[in-house]
Design a protein around this motif. Sequence first.
Motif, mmCIF file in Angstrom:
data_model
loop_
_atom_site.group_PDB
_atom_site.id
_atom_site.type_symbol
_atom_site.label_atom_id
_atom_site.label_comp_id
_atom_site.label_asym_id
_atom_site.label_seq_id
_atom_site.Cartn_x
_atom_site.Cartn_y
_atom_site.Cartn_z
ATOM 1 N N VAL A 40 0.915 -0.968 -0.017
ATOM 2 C CA VAL A 40 -0.037 0.141 -0.116
ATOM 3 C C VAL A 40 0.875 1.388 0.012
ATOM 4 C CG1 VAL A 40 -1.735 1.328 1.324
ATOM 5 C CG2 VAL A 40 -2.043 -1.074 0.885
ATOM 6 N N TYR A 41 2.053 1.324 0.878
ATOM 7 C CA TYR A 41 2.736 2.468 1.016
ATOM 8 C C TYR A 41 3.381 2.687 -0.647
ATOM 9 C CZ TYR A 41 6.754 5.252 2.773
ATOM 10 O OH TYR A 41 7.765 6.228 2.694
ATOM 11 N N LYS A 42 3.986 1.608 -0.967
ATOM 12 C CA LYS A 42 4.602 1.796 -2.413
ATOM 13 C C LYS A 42 3.650 2.400 -3.361
ATOM 14 C CE LYS A 42 7.283 -0.711 -5.655
ATOM 15 N NZ LYS A 42 7.055 0.018 -6.819
ATOM 16 N N THR A 43 2.428 1.865 -3.187
ATOM 17 C CA THR A 43 1.649 2.423 -4.212
ATOM 18 C C THR A 43 1.284 3.787 -4.046
ATOM 19 O OG1 THR A 43 0.431 0.021 -4.472
ATOM 20 C CG2 THR A 43 -0.965 2.015 -5.184
ATOM 21 N N LEU A 44 1.172 4.208 -2.820
ATOM 22 C CA LEU A 44 0.851 5.830 -2.349
ATOM 23 C C LEU A 44 2.325 6.323 -2.822
ATOM 24 C CD1 LEU A 44 -0.393 5.132 1.150
ATOM 25 C CD2 LEU A 44 -1.579 6.300 -0.829
ATOM 26 N N LEU A 45 3.466 6.170 -2.621
ATOM 27 C CA LEU A 45 4.564 6.604 -3.273
ATOM 28 C C LEU A 45 4.441 6.844 -4.660
ATOM 29 C CD1 LEU A 45 7.465 5.235 -1.148
ATOM 30 C CD2 LEU A 45 6.528 7.377 -0.853
ATOM 31 N N ASP A 46 4.241 5.886 -5.536
ATOM 32 C CA ASP A 46 4.091 5.707 -7.075
ATOM 33 C C ASP A 46 3.135 6.751 -7.271
ATOM 34 O OD1 ASP A 46 6.185 3.799 -6.682
ATOM 35 O OD2 ASP A 46 4.647 2.022 -7.381
ATOM 36 N N ALA A 47 2.172 6.869 -6.744
ATOM 37 C CA ALA A 47 1.168 7.901 -7.033
ATOM 38 C C ALA A 47 1.538 9.454 -6.553
ATOM 39 C CB ALA A 47 -0.019 7.454 -6.526
ATOM 40 N N GLY A 48 2.658 9.595 -6.012
ATOM 41 C CA GLY A 48 3.065 10.714 -5.318
ATOM 42 C C GLY A 48 2.406 11.427 -3.940
ATOM 43 N N GLU A 49 1.985 10.288 -3.478
ATOM 44 C CA GLU A 49 1.125 10.830 -2.380
ATOM 45 C C GLU A 49 1.979 10.856 -1.177
ATOM 46 O OE1 GLU A 49 -1.801 11.742 -2.487
ATOM 47 O OE2 GLU A 49 -2.602 10.841 -4.361
ATOM 48 N N ASP A 50 1.714 11.784 -0.278
ATOM 49 C CA ASP A 50 2.801 12.048 0.923
ATOM 50 C C ASP A 50 2.049 11.347 1.959
ATOM 51 O OD1 ASP A 50 4.932 12.765 2.347
ATOM 52 O OD2 ASP A 50 4.088 14.841 2.857
ATOM 53 N N VAL A 51 2.208 10.107 2.187
ATOM 54 C CA VAL A 51 1.491 9.342 3.272
ATOM 55 C C VAL A 51 2.733 8.490 3.922
ATOM 56 C CG1 VAL A 51 -0.122 7.752 4.129
ATOM 57 C CG2 VAL A 51 -0.871 9.630 2.670
ATOM 58 N N GLY A 52 3.134 8.579 5.254
ATOM 59 C CA GLY A 52 4.287 7.718 5.915
ATOM 60 C C GLY A 52 3.668 6.341 6.112
ATOM 61 N N LEU A 53 4.691 5.410 6.045
ATOM 62 C CA LEU A 53 4.544 3.951 6.268
ATOM 63 C C LEU A 53 3.696 3.659 7.548
ATOM 64 C CD1 LEU A 53 4.745 1.257 5.615
ATOM 65 C CD2 LEU A 53 7.233 1.135 6.360
ATOM 66 N N ALA A 54 4.060 4.526 8.715
ATOM 67 C CA ALA A 54 3.449 4.261 10.151
ATOM 68 C C ALA A 54 2.118 4.811 10.025
ATOM 69 C CB ALA A 54 4.230 5.682 11.011
ATOM 70 N N THR A 55 1.713 5.584 9.014
ATOM 71 C CA THR A 55 0.317 6.179 8.709
ATOM 72 C C THR A 55 -0.510 4.874 8.232
ATOM 73 O OG1 THR A 55 0.732 8.205 8.840
ATOM 74 C CG2 THR A 55 -1.365 7.580 7.665
ATOM 75 N N VAL A 56 0.133 4.274 7.201
ATOM 76 C CA VAL A 56 -0.362 3.155 6.596
ATOM 77 C C VAL A 56 -0.730 2.039 7.667
ATOM 78 C CG1 VAL A 56 -0.057 1.375 4.753
ATOM 79 C CG2 VAL A 56 0.585 3.690 4.502
ATOM 80 N N TYR A 57 0.068 1.681 8.440
ATOM 81 C CA TYR A 57 0.194 0.681 9.243
ATOM 82 C C TYR A 57 -1.141 1.035 10.219
ATOM 83 C CZ TYR A 57 4.160 -2.416 8.253
ATOM 84 O OH TYR A 57 5.122 -2.885 7.983
ATOM 85 N N ARG A 58 -1.294 2.307 10.740
ATOM 86 C CA ARG A 58 -2.223 2.718 11.716
ATOM 87 C C ARG A 58 -3.447 2.680 10.994
ATOM 88 N NH1 ARG A 58 -0.003 7.013 12.881
ATOM 89 N NH2 ARG A 58 -1.000 8.643 11.167
ATOM 90 N N VAL A 59 -3.736 3.001 9.907
ATOM 91 C CA VAL A 59 -4.909 3.058 9.082
ATOM 92 C C VAL A 59 -5.386 1.588 8.959
ATOM 93 C CG1 VAL A 59 -6.147 3.510 6.828
ATOM 94 C CG2 VAL A 59 -4.719 5.339 7.969
ATOM 95 N N LEU A 60 -4.407 0.718 8.406
ATOM 96 C CA LEU A 60 -4.846 -0.640 8.193
ATOM 97 C C LEU A 60 -5.413 -1.169 9.845
ATOM 98 C CD1 LEU A 60 -2.158 -1.716 5.735
ATOM 99 C CD2 LEU A 60 -4.574 -1.365 5.086
ATOM 100 N N THR A 61 -4.820 -1.096 10.461
ATOM 101 C CA THR A 61 -5.121 -1.613 11.892
ATOM 102 C C THR A 61 -6.612 -0.901 12.303
ATOM 103 O OG1 THR A 61 -2.939 -1.605 12.757
ATOM 104 C CG2 THR A 61 -4.728 -1.739 14.355
#
Length: 148
Positions: A40-61
């Motif tokens: 998910v994080y890599k997809t966000l990075l590839d799309a130019g989104e500024d969302v951190g990996l910690a945020t991805v983990y938190r949101v998925l939880t």
Amino acid sequence: MADQNHELRKAGLKVTLPRVKILHILENATNQHHLSAEDVYKTLLDAGEDVGLATVYRVLTQFESAGLVTRHNFDGGHAVFELTQEEHHDHMVCLDSGEIVEFFDETIERRQQEIAEEHGFELVDHALVLYVRPKGSKATRQELNLKK
């Protein structure tokens, strides 16, 4: 975007941009809908989104707690997530490629129910994971040692 907003509100979650983006990624994961947080994080990075990996983990939880996603901890050490589905299914995990195949088999479902009843239990839930590899491929030395 309106669909994601509705899904988040229905799950009791506040609509935030990171949540909307991550839900959108999960909903649109066409050829692989079992994604790790890193996917998910890599997809966000590839799309130019500024969302951190910690945020991805938190949101998925948070999504898991709200019932939007299901976490699977298949062998291999890391969790993958899929959108929660109303229809039950089981999984096959390829040990060579990591590919995850969903399947449903009425005979397997019936036998699990019968086995629970034969032992005096009521089947409440289950998760069946078959670890597979393509026919003809060789087991690794490490896997052979694990069997001893």
